[in-house]
Motif scaffolding. Structure first.
Motif, short mmCIF file in Angstrom:
data_model
loop_
_atom_site.label_atom_id
_atom_site.label_comp_id
_atom_site.label_asym_id
_atom_site.label_seq_id
_atom_site.Cartn_x
_atom_site.Cartn_y
_atom_site.Cartn_z
N PRO A 1 41.15 -33.25 -38.23
CA PRO A 1 40.27 -33.60 -37.12
C PRO A 1 39.65 -32.39 -36.43
CG PRO A 1 42.26 -34.88 -37.01
CD PRO A 1 42.45 -33.92 -38.13
N ALA A 2 40.43 -31.32 -36.26
CA ALA A 2 39.90 -30.17 -35.52
C ALA A 2 38.65 -29.63 -36.19
CB ALA A 2 40.97 -29.09 -35.43
N GLN B 1 36.65 -31.28 -38.12
CA GLN B 1 35.59 -32.27 -37.95
C GLN B 1 34.94 -32.14 -36.58
OE1 GLN B 1 37.02 -36.20 -38.70
NE2 GLN B 1 37.39 -35.82 -40.85
N VAL B 2 35.76 -31.89 -35.56
CA VAL B 2 35.21 -31.78 -34.21
C VAL B 2 34.26 -30.59 -34.12
CG1 VAL B 2 35.78 -31.35 -31.80
CG2 VAL B 2 37.07 -33.01 -33.10
N VAL B 3 34.64 -29.48 -34.76
CA VAL B 3 33.73 -28.33 -34.78
C VAL B 3 32.40 -28.74 -35.41
CG1 VAL B 3 33.37 -26.01 -35.66
CG2 VAL B 3 35.63 -26.68 -34.89
N VAL C 1 31.10 -31.73 -35.52
CA VAL C 1 30.37 -32.62 -34.62
C VAL C 1 29.66 -31.81 -33.54
CG1 VAL C 1 30.64 -34.39 -32.84
CG2 VAL C 1 31.81 -34.64 -35.00
N LEU C 2 30.33 -30.77 -33.03
CA LEU C 2 29.70 -29.96 -31.99
C LEU C 2 28.46 -29.26 -32.56
CD1 LEU C 2 32.81 -28.47 -30.18
CD2 LEU C 2 31.40 -30.40 -29.50
N PHE D 1 29.77 -43.26 -33.47
CA PHE D 1 29.46 -42.05 -32.70
C PHE D 1 28.87 -40.97 -33.60
CE2 PHE D 1 31.07 -37.89 -31.10
CZ PHE D 1 30.30 -37.82 -29.96
N LEU E 1 30.50 -38.78 -40.04
CA LEU E 1 31.94 -38.82 -40.32
C LEU E 1 32.36 -40.26 -40.54
CD1 LEU E 1 33.15 -36.34 -37.57
CD2 LEU E 1 32.77 -35.87 -39.97
N MET F 1 33.92 -48.23 -26.61
CA MET F 1 32.98 -47.16 -26.29
C MET F 1 32.44 -47.36 -24.87
SD MET F 1 31.93 -44.57 -27.88
CE MET F 1 31.13 -43.34 -26.87
N PHE G 1 37.70 -31.88 -25.98
CA PHE G 1 37.53 -32.58 -27.25
C PHE G 1 38.02 -31.68 -28.40
CE2 PHE G 1 33.82 -34.20 -30.15
CZ PHE G 1 34.68 -35.05 -30.83
N LEU G 2 37.53 -30.44 -28.39
CA LEU G 2 37.91 -29.49 -29.43
C LEU G 2 39.39 -29.13 -29.31
CD1 LEU G 2 36.95 -27.74 -31.77
CD2 LEU G 2 36.35 -25.98 -30.15
N ALA H 1 41.65 -31.95 -30.54
CA ALA H 1 41.62 -32.05 -32.00
C ALA H 1 42.37 -30.89 -32.63
CB ALA H 1 40.18 -32.09 -32.49
N ALA H 2 42.21 -29.69 -32.03
CA ALA H 2 42.91 -28.52 -32.57
C ALA H 2 44.42 -28.70 -32.43
CB ALA H 2 42.46 -27.26 -31.85
N ALA H 3 44.84 -29.47 -31.40
CA ALA H 3 46.27 -29.71 -31.21
C ALA H 3 46.78 -30.80 -32.15
CB ALA H 3 46.56 -30.08 -29.77
N THR I 1 45.33 -34.14 -32.75
CA THR I 1 45.03 -35.57 -32.62
C THR I 1 43.81 -35.91 -33.46
OG1 THR I 1 43.51 -35.25 -30.80
CG2 THR I 1 45.81 -35.54 -30.22
N ASP I 2 43.62 -37.21 -33.75
CA ASP I 2 42.45 -37.55 -34.54
C ASP I 2 41.19 -37.51 -33.67
OD1 ASP I 2 41.64 -40.41 -33.68
OD2 ASP I 2 43.80 -40.55 -33.96
N VAL I 3 40.03 -37.62 -34.31
CA VAL I 3 38.77 -37.36 -33.61
C VAL I 3 38.55 -38.34 -32.46
CG1 VAL I 3 36.27 -37.18 -33.88
CG2 VAL I 3 37.75 -36.42 -35.71
N LEU J 1 38.22 -37.38 -28.50
CA LEU J 1 37.01 -37.64 -27.71
C LEU J 1 37.34 -38.50 -26.48
CD1 LEU J 1 33.90 -37.43 -27.58
CD2 LEU J 1 33.81 -39.58 -28.81
#
Lengths: 516, 523
Positions: free
Chosen positions: A354-355, A357-359, A361-362, A449, A463, B348, B425-426, B429-431, B433-435, B439
């Motif tokens: 996920p991390a 993926q978040v990058v 998305v940003l 999203f 995604l 959402m 958010f980042l 996710a880095a820790a 958790t899923d996306v 979010l």
């Protein structure tokens, strides 16, 4: 009284009005775009013939229809002397929509896609340089070379329109704070839009052409054949992201191809004015540009982060670096090529941690530089917004201080900052509204999203279920129309599309009986 | 002067030095916070006596300790005459931080929660009125701890309001809604009579509302203990519950509707409540933000009821929808049904509602409705001026004009808010958790709501996400509760401390740049 033998300078004589012409910029512009599109279809027919396809006649038929309609529109209209911003916005939007409709014809005449909606989606995705596709593996197997070439061609044409729009037209009208780059456009700094656009367009298109040819040669050197090289180059310089193969770049699985593409994408996602300057012998202009520095820095940081996250998730270090560099570049420039060799392969970023993926998305939010063919919010605006936030914090110390914002060496006027903030705000609101619409239609939150972010930023893949190893066939017809609308909105820098809707709405309201 | 006179003067100086009091707003108000915590802890000890009384002594001890050290701080460090903007920001962050520290000690000393991090997250969640808990089943906890847990939210709600009223107007960022809290910027109001009067008035209102809430819950069928604690966590838009299933545990239609009412009151601007009590109907109904708030509540209730139909029959549908919508808009976090299993579109929508949050001038969290309204007006102006570039038009909320500097500040706040949410958010996710969790969790924690989608669904203990994610959530809650500025400002100050030192050092090497006299004064 004319003496015999005297020559009349016909250039000075007023043109003889044989046909009545209407003063309409949108009819004229759309006609011109259609003629261009028809030429592209004709070229695709030639390619089909050379490559022994069997859809030459179908393509020619589509070209003929488009050419006739386009030529007629152009013939019976002219650009009025006075142009209001609203008229330009409407013209740009309608041209894009009509060209996309025409661009759907080859998919229909060749019978490759069933129904108007998928064909229209594919065409809109092409002309907005997005790269989301409804093509399935069977479609790729059935497609003739001519149609595949046309598909690549739509992106190239889209890119042609966008660079002029992004460098000459929208900055001139001050859309979303783009007046910041107004002075950078090559060509005359005229006060009138029309001469400025035609001059600038010629220079930019020359650059565009040089860039395309260079890309074709570079790709040929990697040994992937002329058809694929040309096709990829067309989608590369326009940061479009269509590929003539079902598995996109994953087909070649070649580091050399990926490297060429990464370099091409980075140039394509950077401002074309800088490329123009570089070709004129001033390559250092790149480094002098604050936006370019931010663009490169952010990308390098993103590549490093993603590589770290991927390596942390157990991918081999070399592999993770390759995947990070390619995929961050493709999304930071809003190109949207994929190097996944299949679902779940290392390049399938819908399956990444996920991390990472978040990058991605940003990066999808931000996109490339202003004055380029890339989509997204643009690095310049992200930089200005970051400075606005930073100023807000500095105000904590001195609430009444006057703190001007600077971009590079230039001080930003407050109204420009306001425009940029308004743009970013509108961008966010529209993405959130579209996410709401897509999720209410039944998509899960991630697919909805990321699909909205991707379409608005003209990226291509998303995604969730619409990852790079999948296609946008996962969305229903209605959802794809929402996405196609988003692509147009994002492509034309948000304001023109929204204002066109407002203008057309007012126009209809004026004609409703019973209202003054 | 004689020798004797000299000796007297020296003695006087020594004595004077011994009694010299250093003025410090930070330490003085930290002292106040500690006193408040101490009082609450003593009351909690008393509450514990009504149950098993297992922790009464510990609670009482910490309470007295906290109160005494608070009193000492207050007596040693009076409020200064002038307070700089940065110092007032630090005050807000320090006071909140001190209360969290006390609460962490309480959880650890009573053995209610194991581990420093879990205890501090529970405390942060409490004082930021967020409903993220590490406690799996609160019913196993002794009464004293539960009472203290509810009190943290009650105190936290008012701390946030006090920050908005006393600290932020000073920066010119309080928002355009509330004419009573709109004060000249750049002047310290922390100690001004007007702010004190306002704070006293709102404290009284808050107390009355809480009492009314407790009374209503009591009539609705809760026991006295539950009625008090639920009133605390509802009026403060906190959302901690004494039971596993939050409000659904009572299985009472009446109580759930009362909960809806309580949460709606919590998200209501206290200035509107004050005007209503004073009979200023004009002022109440003239407030556009109130209409927007009501519209959001009713509209989202209707959408949930129609699209999801979470219950059987119209009545249950309406009740569950209203509860979920009110909880989201007021950023409370109580729940009666698991909205993370709703239709994706509604998930959402609720995340968006949580992000927008409650009214300004209320104890609720989020971006605040009035700011969103001002931004929409700003956006519309941008659109219109694109077509008519010479048009002059002001940003408005209803009939009220938002000044240009104020509009710029709101834009700046929006940039900070979105930036912080994106960082969260980042970070989440880095820790790991899923996306979707990252979010929604980031938005929810920043708005001090609490539960979110995915792994952060209602009723899930937050400790399941692991230490890294908890730290990020804690940061977001803290930042969101005191309107970002205090924490972010402090963070920047700390991050740039080494840089400043380097700069100072380089200046001291170059005497020509900086005179010795200036260096000594430390400017």
């Amino acid at each position: 009284m004319r003496r015999p033998g005297e020559r009349v300078d016909t250039r000075l004589a007023p043109p003889v009005q044989r046909v009545p012409r209407i003063d309409s910029v949108w009819v004229h512009m759309a006609g011109l775009s259609l003629v261009f599109a028809a030429a592209g279809m004709g070229l695709s027919a030639v390619v089909d013939l050379v490559e022994h396809g069997h859809s030459t006649l179908d393509l020619l038929a589509a070209a003929a229809v488009t050419a006739v309609v386009g030529a007629a529109m152009r013939r019976f209209s002219r650009i009025p002397a006075e142009l209001s911003p609203g008229a330009v916005f409407v013209a740009v939007c309608i041209s894009w929509v009509l060209t996309s409709v025409a661009g759907a014809l080859p998919y229909l005449t060749t019978g490759l896609l069933d129904g108007l909606e998928p064909a229209l989606f594919e065409s809109v995705s092409g002309f907005t340089c997005t790269g989301s596709s409804v093509f399935t593996a069977e479609n790729f197997a059935d497609a003739t070379p001519g149609v595949l070439f046309w598909r690549q061609m739509t992106q190239w044409f889209g890119g042609m329109g966008i660079i002029v729009l992004a460098v000459a037209v929208l900055p001139f009208l001050g859309v979303g704070g783009l007046e910041l780059i107004r002075a950078e456009a090559p060509g005359p700094t005229s006060d009138r839009l029309a001469p400025r656009v035609s001059e600038t367009a010629k220079r930019l298109w020359a650059v565009y052409l040089v860039f395309t040819v260079a890309s074709i040669i570079a790709l040929l050197l990697t040994g992937i054949g002329w058809f694929d090289s040309a096709g990829l180059a067309l989608a590369l310089v326009s940061t479009g992201g269509f590929a003539p193969e079902a598995a996109s770049i994953g087909t070649y699985d070649s580091v050399a191809v990926e490297l060429v593409l990464v370099v091409g994408m980075i140039i394509g996602g950077a401002s074309f004015t800088l490329l123009y300057a570089a070709l004129r012998g001033r390559p250092l202009d790149y480094l002098r540009n604050a936006e370019f520095r931010g663009y490169i820095l952010a990308m390098a940081l993103g590549m490093g982060l993603v590589a770290l996250f991927l390596a942390g998730s157990g991918m081999a270090p070399g592999e993770s670096l390759r995947m990070a560099v390619f995929n961050v570049a493709t999304l930071a420039t809003s190109t949207g090529f994929g190097n996944a060799t299949g679902a779940g392969s290392p390049g399938d970023f819908a399956e990444w941690v996920p991390a990472a993926q978040v990058v991605l998305v940003l990066f999808m939010w931000v996109g490339g530089m202003t004055g380029s063919t890339s989509g997204g919010m643009k690095v310049l605006r992200a930089q200005v917004m970051a400075r606005v936030a930073w100023r807000e914090l500095r105000r904590a110390e001195r609430p009444r201080a006057v703190l001007p914002l600077k971009q590079g060496r230039d001080v930003l006027a407050e109204d420009v900052v306001g425009r940029i903030a308004g743009f970013v705000l509108l961008y966010i609101v529209i993405v959130l509204a579209a996410t709401l619409a897509l999720t209410l239609a039944g998509n899960d939150v991630l697919t909805g999203f990321s699909g909205a972010v991707s379409a608005m930023g003209n990226m291509g893949p998303a995604l969730g279920e619409a990852g790079p190893a999948s296609s946008f066939a996962v969305y229903s017809a209605a959802e794809r129309m929402i996405l196609a609308a988003l692509m147009l909105v994002g492509r034309l820098e948000v304001f023109p599309t929204v204002l066109t809707v407002v203008i057309i709405g007012r126009w209809i309201a004026r004609r409703v009986p019973g209202r003054a | 002067m004689t020798d004797r006179g000299r000796a007297e003067a020296a003695a006087a100086l020594v004595a004077g030095r011994g009694q010299r009091r250093f003025a410090s707003a930070e330490l003085n108000l930290v002292g106040l916070a500690l006193v408040i915590c101490g009082v609450a802890l003593v009351v909690s000890a008393a509450a514990d006596l009504t149950g098993g009384a297992s922790d009464a002594a510990v609670l009482l001890g910490i309470g007295i300790g906290s109160a005494v050290s608070g009193l000492v701080l207050r007596s040693r460090f009076p409020l200064p005459e002038r307070i700089t903007p940065r110092s007032s920001l630090r005050t807000a962050a320090a006071a909140l931080g001190a209360m969290i520290a006390v609460s962490t000690v309480v959880y650890l000393a009573t053995g209610a929660i194991d581990g420093l991090q879990s205890a501090s997250i529970e405390s942060t969640s409490g004082f930021t009125t967020t409903a993220l808990s590490v406690i799996g089943d609160p019913e196993l906890q002794p009464r004293g701890v539960l009472f203290w847990r509810a009190s943290t939210q009650w105190i936290g709600g008012f701390t946030a309001l006090a920050t908005i009223i006393a600290v932020l107007p000073f920066l010119g960022v309080s928002g355009p809604a509330d004419p009573q809290t709109r004060l000249p910027t750049g002047v310290s109001h922390l100690t001004s009579g007007h702010v004190r009067r306002l704070l006293g008035r709102y404290a009284l209102l808050y107390l009355i509302l809480s009492l009314v809430g407790a009374l209503v819950f009591l009539i609705g069928g809760m026991g006295p203990f539950d009625a008090t604690t639920y009133a605390f966590t509802t009026i403060s838009t906190g959302g901690f519950a004494n039971h596993d299933g939050s409000f659904s545990r009572f299985d009472s239609e009446l109580l759930e509707w009362m909960g809806v009412l309580g949460m709606a009151l919590g998200g209501l601007s206290l200035s509107v409540v004050w005007s209503a009590l004073r009979g200023h109907t004009q002022r109440v109904f003239g407030a556009r933000e109130l209409w927007a708030y009501a519209g959001l509540l009713v509209g989202s209730t209707a959408v949930i009821a129609v699209v999801q139909s979470p219950g059987d029959g119209l009545r249950e549908n309406l009740r569950l929808s209203a509860f979920t919508a009110t909880s989201a808009v007021s950023s409370t976090g109580h729940w009666v049904t698991d909205w993370s299993s709703f239709e994706p579109g509604l998930q959402m929508m609720l995340v968006l509602l949580i992000g927008i949050g409650a009214m300004s001038g209320s104890v609720g969290g989020g971006f605040r409705i009035v700011r969103a309204m001002a931004l929409f007006s700003f956006l519309w102006r941008e659109l219109v001026t694109q077509l008519q570039p010479r048009l002059v038009r002001s940003v408005r909320v209803g009939p009220e004009v938002v000044s240009e500097p104020m509009a710029t500040r709101i834009l700046g706040y929006q940039a900070l808010y979105v930036g912080t949410a994106a960082a969260g958010f980042l970070g989440l996710a880095a820790a790991g958790t899923d996306v979707v969790t990252a979010l929604s969790g980031s938005v929810s924690a920043l708005a001090t709501y609490g539960p979110a989608l995915g792994e952060l669904g209602v009723g899930e203990p937050v400790s399941a996400l692991g230490g890294g994610a908890m730290a990020v959530l804690g940061f977001l809650m803290f930042a969101g509760r005191i309107e970002l500025y205090p924490l972010l400002d402090g963070l920047v100050w700390i991050l740039f401390a080494p840089l400043r030192r380097v700069r100072r050092a380089s200046f001291s090497w170059a005497p020509s740049l900086r005179s010795p006299a200036r260096r000594r004064s430390g400017t």
